[in-house]
Design a protein around this motif. Sequence first.
Motif, mmCIF file in Angstrom:
data_model
loop_
_atom_site.group_PDB
_atom_site.id
_atom_site.type_symbol
_atom_site.label_atom_id
_atom_site.label_comp_id
_atom_site.label_asym_id
_atom_site.label_seq_id
_atom_site.Cartn_x
_atom_site.Cartn_y
_atom_site.Cartn_z
ATOM 1 N N ILE A 195 0.543 -1.115 -0.040
ATOM 2 C CA ILE A 195 -0.302 -0.009 -0.261
ATOM 3 C C ILE A 195 1.077 1.690 0.207
ATOM 4 O O ILE A 195 0.924 2.318 -0.503
ATOM 5 C CB ILE A 195 -0.887 -0.286 1.313
ATOM 6 C CG1 ILE A 195 -2.119 -1.022 0.590
ATOM 7 C CG2 ILE A 195 -1.482 1.265 1.329
ATOM 8 C CD1 ILE A 195 -2.791 -0.663 2.332
ATOM 9 N N GLY A 196 1.765 1.414 0.787
ATOM 10 C CA GLY A 196 3.002 2.373 0.637
ATOM 11 C C GLY A 196 3.468 2.712 -0.828
ATOM 12 O O GLY A 196 3.684 3.805 -0.682
ATOM 13 N N TRP A 197 4.462 1.521 -1.351
ATOM 14 C CA TRP A 197 4.427 1.216 -2.596
ATOM 15 C C TRP A 197 3.897 1.888 -3.912
ATOM 16 O O TRP A 197 3.979 2.455 -4.213
ATOM 17 C CB TRP A 197 4.906 -0.284 -3.210
ATOM 18 C CG TRP A 197 5.392 -0.474 -3.564
ATOM 19 C CD1 TRP A 197 6.673 -0.383 -4.617
ATOM 20 C CD2 TRP A 197 4.854 -0.658 -5.411
ATOM 21 N NE1 TRP A 197 7.351 -0.333 -5.867
ATOM 22 C CE2 TRP A 197 6.236 -0.667 -6.662
ATOM 23 C CE3 TRP A 197 3.066 -0.598 -6.136
ATOM 24 C CZ2 TRP A 197 5.778 -0.671 -8.171
ATOM 25 C CZ3 TRP A 197 3.172 -0.778 -7.224
ATOM 26 C CH2 TRP A 197 4.978 -0.819 -8.304
ATOM 27 N N GLU A 217 -8.741 8.487 -8.126
ATOM 28 C CA GLU A 217 -8.550 7.666 -6.436
ATOM 29 C C GLU A 217 -9.237 6.323 -6.478
ATOM 30 O O GLU A 217 -8.694 5.608 -5.888
ATOM 31 C CB GLU A 217 -9.633 8.948 -6.083
ATOM 32 C CG GLU A 217 -9.055 9.980 -5.555
ATOM 33 C CD GLU A 217 -8.217 10.588 -4.767
ATOM 34 O OE1 GLU A 217 -8.778 9.882 -3.736
ATOM 35 O OE2 GLU A 217 -7.008 10.305 -4.652
ATOM 36 N N VAL A 218 -10.745 5.934 -7.486
ATOM 37 C CA VAL A 218 -11.237 4.416 -7.015
ATOM 38 C C VAL A 218 -10.385 3.934 -7.987
ATOM 39 O O VAL A 218 -10.171 2.087 -6.846
ATOM 40 C CB VAL A 218 -12.399 4.545 -8.060
ATOM 41 C CG1 VAL A 218 -12.618 5.837 -7.757
ATOM 42 C CG2 VAL A 218 -11.796 4.685 -9.741
ATOM 43 N N LEU A 219 -9.193 3.979 -8.078
ATOM 44 C CA LEU A 219 -8.490 2.723 -8.616
ATOM 45 C C LEU A 219 -7.229 2.652 -7.677
ATOM 46 O O LEU A 219 -5.933 1.404 -7.733
ATOM 47 C CB LEU A 219 -7.758 2.606 -9.869
ATOM 48 C CG LEU A 219 -7.927 2.958 -10.741
ATOM 49 C CD1 LEU A 219 -7.500 2.162 -12.164
ATOM 50 C CD2 LEU A 219 -8.928 1.107 -10.841
ATOM 51 N N VAL A 220 -6.422 3.585 -6.835
ATOM 52 C CA VAL A 220 -5.377 3.501 -5.456
ATOM 53 C C VAL A 220 -6.507 3.530 -3.772
ATOM 54 O O VAL A 220 -5.540 4.288 -3.224
ATOM 55 C CB VAL A 220 -5.122 5.341 -5.618
ATOM 56 C CG1 VAL A 220 -4.030 4.954 -6.995
ATOM 57 C CG2 VAL A 220 -5.625 6.565 -5.421
ATOM 58 N N LEU A 277 -10.520 -0.530 -5.827
ATOM 59 C CA LEU A 277 -9.348 -1.535 -5.388
ATOM 60 C C LEU A 277 -8.552 -0.477 -5.888
ATOM 61 O O LEU A 277 -8.182 0.760 -6.667
ATOM 62 C CB LEU A 277 -9.683 -2.448 -6.990
ATOM 63 C CG LEU A 277 -8.443 -3.656 -6.682
ATOM 64 C CD1 LEU A 277 -8.833 -4.365 -5.515
ATOM 65 C CD2 LEU A 277 -8.548 -4.339 -8.219
ATOM 66 N N ASN A 278 -6.812 -1.410 -4.836
ATOM 67 C CA ASN A 278 -5.639 -0.232 -4.626
ATOM 68 C C ASN A 278 -5.151 -1.309 -6.050
ATOM 69 O O ASN A 278 -4.155 -2.316 -5.040
ATOM 70 C CB ASN A 278 -5.216 -0.445 -3.452
ATOM 71 C CG ASN A 278 -4.652 -0.120 -3.380
ATOM 72 O OD1 ASN A 278 -3.657 0.697 -4.935
ATOM 73 N ND2 ASN A 278 -3.432 0.936 -2.267
ATOM 74 N N GLY A 328 -5.384 -5.360 -1.519
ATOM 75 C CA GLY A 328 -6.118 -4.037 -3.094
ATOM 76 C C GLY A 328 -7.132 -3.487 -2.551
ATOM 77 O O GLY A 328 -7.979 -2.913 -2.818
ATOM 78 N N LEU A 329 -7.646 -4.249 -1.082
ATOM 79 C CA LEU A 329 -9.065 -4.318 -0.690
ATOM 80 C C LEU A 329 -9.346 -3.433 0.284
ATOM 81 O O LEU A 329 -9.877 -2.907 1.282
ATOM 82 C CB LEU A 329 -10.410 -6.048 -0.547
ATOM 83 C CG LEU A 329 -10.416 -6.293 -2.090
ATOM 84 C CD1 LEU A 329 -11.087 -7.318 -2.189
ATOM 85 C CD2 LEU A 329 -11.101 -4.890 -2.770
#
Length: 463
Positions: free
Chosen positions: A125-127, A144-147, A156-157, A366-367
């Motif tokens: 997540i930090g990466w 924003e919705v993809l990170v 989803l991140n 991701g979630l």
Amino acid sequence: MHPSELLRTKVINADHVLSNHGLRRVLGPFDLTLLGIGAIIGAGIFVLTGVAAATQAGPAIILSYVIAGIACAFSALAYAELAASVGGCGSAYGYSYAGLGEIIAWIIGWDLILEYGVAVSAVAIGWSAYVNNALAAVGLALPEVLVKGPLEGGWLNLPATLIVLILAGLLSLGVRESVRVNAVMVFVKLVAITIFIAVAASHVEPAHWTPFMPFGWSGVMGGAALIFFAYVGFDAVSTAAEEAHNPQRDLPIGILASLVICTLIYIIVAGLLTAVVAYPTLNVGSPVADVMLRLGYPWAAGVIAAGAIAGLTTVMLVLYYGLTRVFLAMSRDGLLPPLFAQVNPRTHTPTRVIMVSGLLMATIAGLTPIGDVAELVNIGTLAAFFLVCIGVVSLRYTHPDLPRPFKTPWSPIVPLMGATSCFILMLNLPLITWLRFLIWLLLGLAIYFLYSRQHSLLATASE
């Protein structure tokens, strides 16, 4: 059930130390040292140094790194002795199985799965944040919705998910390929750190070190507890025992050399950071790159950002590697389903373990907003270090004639000091962290009594 069943131990012999069960011996002391550097230098130097200096210790963050490094050194010496004499790819799990008994080994193995698994997800997540910042700098920022995960208002991140899956593919290819990628990434981040040192050294203002300890000794100790996360990872070197050319010689070298090198780097960088700018201004997301921008070196900030991304990548790679080897060792002992104990005959890697754990960690990254859950990494690591130190003392008593190519000096004083320092740092963690840790352990004990105890190879051998 007789209580002695819970404390049954594995037999230790030289053949066990040197066996590899299908894994390929391709790693020398230089490879293992780079693995340790790859695991240690990441978020600690590029993020936590500034936070700890600004909020806890001020310029005395240097002393915080020294204290945390000494605490880790006690555990590193214990790891080095057990890695050389007990061996196996299970790290602290295997050492506990040999010296403290099956139930303790299960607890520490379950604990290591939590430590490595949560760490990989948290670092992913930090990466993702670093990568998206780099993309934003060139006008290609992701929406924003993809990170962000669903709990943060996104879908989803995506970067966090993808990097875990990419590393799963790399680890499946083979340990030699993974080590080569790690070596390149370590080189990138060491170049970035060298550039920072070279630039910052010409902008030192001694006045910034006055007062040196604005928060007193309590601040220094608080800083040491906070930056302990920066040292997480050197223990993953011990999981490479079955892939080292000469584990009895190479593992102690890799463990101790990587810890010494990284401690020196941490101290130098922390000293320069607090000497070129006022410490209260360092509480930012990427203090090392931020200082370069403030000094008027945007190119250096860019190189350091690349170094941070490389650093976080190697941390994930090595911790992910460690997770799969602990999982493999537990499966081979019958404590986890045997289908995970198989090694791919072509790549000599445990591909099933790699893929299953990768999918789980990619889903979490991701979630889920990791947040405070990352503190589980600290408590898990400290618990592992604590038991390794106790294991050295126990094995010196129960197996006095065991060949020890490397011996922890001044035993039992050094391992007992390691156990004590780890326990003290654990007591400084928040109550919510202890509660989450307890829930995880209770879940693990339920699995042990419902499945692992009956399927253990030691149990089936005694029937």
